[in-house]
Design a protein around this motif. Structure first.
Motif, PDB file in Angstrom:
ATOM      1  N   PRO A 129      23.924  16.152  26.252  1.00 49.27           N
ATOM      2  CA  PRO A 129      23.622  15.086  26.196  1.00 49.27           C
ATOM      3  C   PRO A 129      23.278  14.287  25.591  1.00 49.27           C
ATOM      4  CG  PRO A 129      24.112  16.126  28.710  1.00 49.27           C
ATOM      5  CD  PRO A 129      23.225  17.608  27.571  1.00 49.27           C
ATOM      6  N   ASP A 130      21.703  13.992  26.056  1.00 53.97           N
ATOM      7  CA  ASP A 130      20.918  13.744  25.270  1.00 53.97           C
ATOM      8  C   ASP A 130      19.288  14.118  25.505  1.00 53.97           C
ATOM      9  OD1 ASP A 130      19.165  11.047  24.426  1.00 53.97           O
ATOM     10  OD2 ASP A 130      19.565  10.066  26.333  1.00 53.97           O
ATOM     11  N   PRO A 131      19.399  14.640  23.840  1.00 51.72           N
ATOM     12  CA  PRO A 131      17.779  14.688  23.414  1.00 51.72           C
ATOM     13  C   PRO A 131      16.924  14.370  23.980  1.00 51.72           C
ATOM     14  CG  PRO A 131      18.903  14.695  21.809  1.00 51.72           C
ATOM     15  CD  PRO A 131      19.983  13.920  22.905  1.00 51.72           C
ATOM     16  N   ALA A 132      16.902  12.830  24.478  1.00 51.23           N
ATOM     17  CA  ALA A 132      15.955  12.097  25.341  1.00 51.23           C
ATOM     18  C   ALA A 132      15.427  12.404  26.655  1.00 51.23           C
ATOM     19  CB  ALA A 132      16.586  10.822  25.714  1.00 51.23           C
ATOM     20  N   THR A 133      16.246  13.625  27.752  1.00 47.63           N
ATOM     21  CA  THR A 133      16.024  14.164  28.410  1.00 47.63           C
ATOM     22  C   THR A 133      15.133  15.075  28.041  1.00 47.63           C
ATOM     23  OG1 THR A 133      17.269  15.657  28.025  1.00 47.63           O
ATOM     24  CG2 THR A 133      18.264  13.636  29.094  1.00 47.63           C
ATOM     25  N   VAL A 134      14.798  15.715  27.223  1.00 45.60           N
ATOM     26  CA  VAL A 134      13.880  16.631  27.283  1.00 45.60           C
ATOM     27  C   VAL A 134      12.711  16.409  26.283  1.00 45.60           C
ATOM     28  CG1 VAL A 134      13.312  19.337  25.759  1.00 45.60           C
ATOM     29  CG2 VAL A 134      15.662  18.105  26.121  1.00 45.60           C
ATOM     30  N   HIS A 135      12.821  15.818  25.872  1.00 50.83           N
ATOM     31  CA  HIS A 135      11.150  14.829  25.487  1.00 50.83           C
ATOM     32  C   HIS A 135      10.571  14.335  26.684  1.00 50.83           C
ATOM     33  CE1 HIS A 135      11.713  14.856  21.095  1.00 50.83           C
ATOM     34  NE2 HIS A 135      12.592  14.152  21.091  1.00 50.83           N
ATOM     35  N   ALA A 136      11.486  13.266  27.578  1.00 48.03           N
ATOM     36  CA  ALA A 136      11.156  13.402  28.861  1.00 48.03           C
ATOM     37  C   ALA A 136      10.427  14.422  29.819  1.00 48.03           C
ATOM     38  CB  ALA A 136      12.246  12.617  29.584  1.00 48.03           C
ATOM     39  N   ALA A 137      11.023  15.624  29.642  1.00 51.52           N
ATOM     40  CA  ALA A 137      11.318  16.791  30.431  1.00 51.52           C
ATOM     41  C   ALA A 137       9.146  17.099  29.734  1.00 51.52           C
ATOM     42  CB  ALA A 137      11.603  17.531  30.286  1.00 51.52           C
ATOM     43  N   LEU A 138       8.844  16.755  28.583  1.00 46.70           N
ATOM     44  CA  LEU A 138       7.448  17.570  27.826  1.00 46.70           C
ATOM     45  C   LEU A 138       6.610  15.954  28.422  1.00 46.70           C
ATOM     46  CD1 LEU A 138       9.218  18.260  24.768  1.00 46.70           C
ATOM     47  CD2 LEU A 138       7.815  19.337  25.748  1.00 46.70           C
ATOM     48  N   ARG A 139       6.725  14.741  28.018  1.00 50.28           N
ATOM     49  CA  ARG A 139       6.110  13.783  28.272  1.00 50.28           C
ATOM     50  C   ARG A 139       5.311  14.223  29.514  1.00 50.28           C
ATOM     51  NH1 ARG A 139       9.499  10.480  25.691  1.00 50.28           N
ATOM     52  NH2 ARG A 139      10.086   9.361  27.780  1.00 50.28           N
ATOM     53  N   THR A 140       6.813  14.214  31.028  1.00 51.26           N
ATOM     54  CA  THR A 140       6.204  13.934  32.394  1.00 51.26           C
ATOM     55  C   THR A 140       5.352  15.294  32.539  1.00 51.26           C
ATOM     56  OG1 THR A 140       8.232  15.027  32.838  1.00 51.26           O
ATOM     57  CG2 THR A 140       7.954  12.814  32.878  1.00 51.26           C
ATOM     58  N   SER A 141       5.966  16.600  31.813  1.00 48.94           N
ATOM     59  CA  SER A 141       5.223  17.361  32.363  1.00 48.94           C
ATOM     60  C   SER A 141       4.139  18.024  31.664  1.00 48.94           C
ATOM     61  CB  SER A 141       5.987  19.060  32.372  1.00 48.94           C
ATOM     62  OG  SER A 141       7.288  18.739  32.479  1.00 48.94           O
ATOM     63  N   LEU A 142       3.794  17.172  30.320  1.00 48.67           N
ATOM     64  CA  LEU A 142       2.475  17.963  29.361  1.00 48.67           C
ATOM     65  C   LEU A 142       1.752  16.757  29.481  1.00 48.67           C
ATOM     66  CD1 LEU A 142       4.398  20.150  27.126  1.00 48.67           C
ATOM     67  CD2 LEU A 142       2.501  20.866  29.802  1.00 48.67           C
ATOM     68  N   GLY A 143       2.127  15.416  29.757  1.00 50.92           N
ATOM     69  CA  GLY A 143       1.026  14.373  29.549  1.00 50.92           C
ATOM     70  C   GLY A 143       1.481  13.987  28.362  1.00 50.92           C
ATOM     71  N   THR A 144       1.941  14.479  27.159  1.00 48.76           N
ATOM     72  CA  THR A 144       1.847  14.100  25.718  1.00 48.76           C
ATOM     73  C   THR A 144       2.830  13.377  25.196  1.00 48.76           C
ATOM     74  OG1 THR A 144       1.593  15.001  23.806  1.00 48.76           O
ATOM     75  CG2 THR A 144       2.989  16.130  25.308  1.00 48.76           C
ATOM     76  N   GLY A 145       1.936  12.235  24.393  1.00 51.61           N
ATOM     77  CA  GLY A 145       3.432  11.433  23.780  1.00 51.61           C
ATOM     78  C   GLY A 145       3.688  12.405  22.312  1.00 51.61           C
ATOM     79  N   ARG A 146       3.296  13.103  21.886  1.00 56.32           N
ATOM     80  CA  ARG A 146       3.529  13.258  20.758  1.00 56.32           C
ATOM     81  C   ARG A 146       4.711  14.527  21.105  1.00 56.32           C
ATOM     82  NH1 ARG A 146      -0.568  12.873  16.087  1.00 56.32           N
ATOM     83  NH2 ARG A 146      -2.144  11.633  17.283  1.00 56.32           N
ATOM     84  N   THR A 147       5.833  14.574  21.245  1.00 52.58           N
ATOM     85  CA  THR A 147       7.103  15.849  21.054  1.00 52.58           C
ATOM     86  C   THR A 147       8.341  16.021  19.978  1.00 52.58           C
ATOM     87  OG1 THR A 147       8.214  13.582  22.353  1.00 52.58           O
ATOM     88  CG2 THR A 147       6.525  15.239  23.956  1.00 52.58           C
ATOM     89  N   ALA A 148       8.420  16.713  19.408  1.00 61.73           N
ATOM     90  CA  ALA A 148       9.501  16.994  19.126  1.00 61.73           C
ATOM     91  C   ALA A 148      10.604  17.927  19.654  1.00 61.73           C
ATOM     92  CB  ALA A 148       9.106  17.165  17.488  1.00 61.73           C
ATOM     93  N   VAL A 149      11.857  17.565  19.192  1.00 59.46           N
ATOM     94  CA  VAL A 149      12.788  17.932  19.804  1.00 59.46           C
ATOM     95  C   VAL A 149      13.970  18.996  18.939  1.00 59.46           C
ATOM     96  CG1 VAL A 149      14.643  18.555  21.264  1.00 59.46           C
ATOM     97  CG2 VAL A 149      13.065  17.400  22.165  1.00 59.46           C
ATOM     98  N   ALA A 150      14.134  19.427  18.529  1.00 61.64           N
ATOM     99  CA  ALA A 150      14.249  20.408  16.932  1.00 61.64           C
ATOM    100  C   ALA A 150      15.828  21.758  17.384  1.00 61.64           C
ATOM    101  CB  ALA A 150      13.950  20.800  15.963  1.00 61.64           C
ATOM    102  N   ALA A 151      16.955  21.518  17.169  1.00 59.70           N
ATOM    103  CA  ALA A 151      17.977  22.855  16.564  1.00 59.70           C
ATOM    104  C   ALA A 151      16.828  23.723  16.721  1.00 59.70           C
ATOM    105  CB  ALA A 151      18.861  22.304  15.643  1.00 59.70           C
ATOM    106  N   ASP A 152      17.806  24.768  17.405  1.00 57.37           N
ATOM    107  CA  ASP A 152      17.131  25.960  16.984  1.00 57.37           C
ATOM    108  C   ASP A 152      16.853  26.673  15.247  1.00 57.37           C
ATOM    109  OD1 ASP A 152      19.668  27.365  17.648  1.00 57.37           O
ATOM    110  OD2 ASP A 152      19.521  28.186  18.869  1.00 57.37           O
ATOM    111  N   ALA A 153      18.306  25.895  15.146  1.00 58.68           N
ATOM    112  CA  ALA A 153      18.696  26.825  13.274  1.00 58.68           C
ATOM    113  C   ALA A 153      17.117  25.130  12.495  1.00 58.68           C
ATOM    114  CB  ALA A 153      19.845  26.606  12.663  1.00 58.68           C
ATOM    115  N   LEU A 154      16.677  25.197  13.128  1.00 59.25           N
ATOM    116  CA  LEU A 154      15.338  24.236  12.354  1.00 59.25           C
ATOM    117  C   LEU A 154      14.200  25.026  12.734  1.00 59.25           C
ATOM    118  CD1 LEU A 154      14.220  22.232  10.347  1.00 59.25           C
ATOM    119  CD2 LEU A 154      14.522  20.890  12.306  1.00 59.25           C
ATOM    120  N   THR A 155      13.951  25.393  14.481  1.00 61.32           N
ATOM    121  CA  THR A 155      12.482  26.338  14.088  1.00 61.32           C
ATOM    122  C   THR A 155      12.873  27.640  13.688  1.00 61.32           C
ATOM    123  OG1 THR A 155      13.581  26.803  16.506  1.00 61.32           O
ATOM    124  CG2 THR A 155      12.372  25.127  16.215  1.00 61.32           C
ATOM    125  N   ALA A 156      14.332  27.682  13.537  1.00 57.54           N
ATOM    126  CA  ALA A 156      13.827  29.161  12.780  1.00 57.54           C
ATOM    127  C   ALA A 156      13.879  29.083  11.275  1.00 57.54           C
ATOM    128  CB  ALA A 156      15.526  30.212  12.799  1.00 57.54           C
TER     129      ALA A 156
END
Length: 387
Positions: A129-156
């Motif tokens: 629904p909102d990629p921002a929720t994935v960014h928030a999960a990374l920030r709050t869990s890992l304490g980093t502000g440098r985050t990227a969320v990509a479609a798996d076709a792009l990471t492939a």
């Protein structure tokens, strides 16, 4: 008369103690980590590698990926679940990050220092629904502000071509190709799901294998395979139970894909129907890949994914058909996996200004809290799930 200098016994004792018991060294600088996560329909994986101590953010030193356990962590997690609110990829990411923090928390309770984190996720466009929720999960869990969320076709794509421009077809339960230079050109082909597309994928191969098994069961004159019928009975039980096992399952694409190893085994044993299925799958994948190699891209392409292990019937047909469609292009071996691509993406987040900056692009890539750059209105809108 001999002169003897005054001696301060207290100062002498202190100096002696200092020589005998030097000051303990300060605590070593904790390592800084790159974290990459690949979230798919059949599971999730995390890999983290420590940066060299001299490699700080905003420098041009590339990150290393040492193999020893002191500098590398690998974890596995569950697959995404799809509910009324869409994909729970943010929860999967949060769980994996929490496991990493526990695994790498220092002896004095200090959590690991994360320089950057990147996620490649299936269903990013339509099921998250909102990629921002994935960014928030990374920030709050890992304490980093440098985050990227990509479609798996792009990471492939990043994993297969190592960040070079070109086209990549990723073949797993589904099949999708992406042609991009990571800036201006973004061409997607297939990835429409097992009901509408995913031609040549595991779900496509499995479905055609079961059709061949049913043709043999029904006694049809053509298209049947006795070896596939025997294999399908061993895997799924009596034939009349198959519709209920498939039509009532939300994960039927994965269930269909689970039959692909049986098709590959039958093809390796010489079953003509299985060989034909894999040959046709390879041709479909070649056509998907060739269509993604859009004008403006260098003539460079690759294929990646576990289905390529189905054997030479598939890979040979893919190579021959692609060469016929694009004789000007080079089909190169894949350099790495989608998880490698996510790690490459995390590494790009730490590069300095001399490197070409990452540019967010919906629905393929979002960066932290920055709004993604929308696709130009002159292009065909992407309405489906790019993964």
């Amino acid at each position: 008369m001999t002169w003897t200098p005054d001696v301060d016994l207290a100062r002498t004792e202190s100096a002696t103690d200092a020589l005998a018991s030097p000051e303990p060294p300060p605590f070593p600088t904790p390592p800084r980590w790159l974290v990459a996560i690949d979230v798919g329909g059949s599971g999730s994986r995390l890999v983290a590698v420590s940066l060299p101590s001299a490699d700080l953010p905003d420098t041009d030193h590339p990150a290393v990926t040492p193999d020893d356990a002191r500098h590398r962590t690998e974890l596995t997690g569950r697959s995404v679940a799809i509910g009324p609110d869409g994909s729970d990829v943010a929860d999967v990411v949060r769980d994996l990050c929490a496991s990493f923090v526990v695994a790498r928390t220092g002896p004095h309770g200090a959590p690991p220092v994360v320089a950057a984190a990147a996620v490649g996720a299936t269903g990013l466009a339509t099921l998250v629904p909102d990629p921002a929720t994935v960014h928030a999960a990374l920030r709050t869990s890992l304490g980093t502000g440098r985050t990227a969320v990509a479609a798996d076709a792009l990471t492939a794509h990043l994993g297969a071509l190592g960040g070079r421009a070109g086209a990549v077809v990723a073949v797993g339960t589904g099949a999708i190709a992406l042609g991009t230079d990571l800036r201006d050109v973004w061409r997607r082909t297939d990835g429409w799901g097992h009901l509408l597309g995913d031609l040549g994928s595991a779900s496509w191969i499995g479905a055609h294998g079961l059709r061949a098994a049913l043709a043999a069961h029904d006694g049809r004159a053509t298209g049947g395979s006795r070896p596939l019928l025997a294999a399908a009975r061993a895997r799924f039980g009596p034939v009349p139970t198959w519709p209920a096992q498939l039509y009532t399952r939300a994960d039927r694409a994965q269930v269909l894909g689970s039959f692909t190893p049986d098709v590959a085994a039958a093809a390796a044993a010489g079953d003509p129907a299985s060989v034909q299925i894999l040959t046709e799958a390879g041709r479909h994948l070649a056509e998907t890949l060739a269509a993604a190699l859009a004008p403006g891209l260098p003539p460079l392409a690759a294929a990646t994914g576990g289905v390529l292990a189905a054997g030479p019937s598939l890979t040979g047909a893919l190579a021959r058909r692609f060469a016929a469609l694009r004789p000007d292009a080079e089909l190169v071996p894949s350099m790495g996996t989608p998880l490698d691509g996510a790690l490459h993406l995390a590494r790009l987040l730490t590069q300095g200004t001399s490197a070409a900056p990452l540019v967010a692009r919906a629905p393929w890539l979002s960066l932290g809290d920055e709004p993604p750059v929308p696709a130009p209105s002159t292009t065909t809108p992407i309405t489906g799930d790019p993964t």
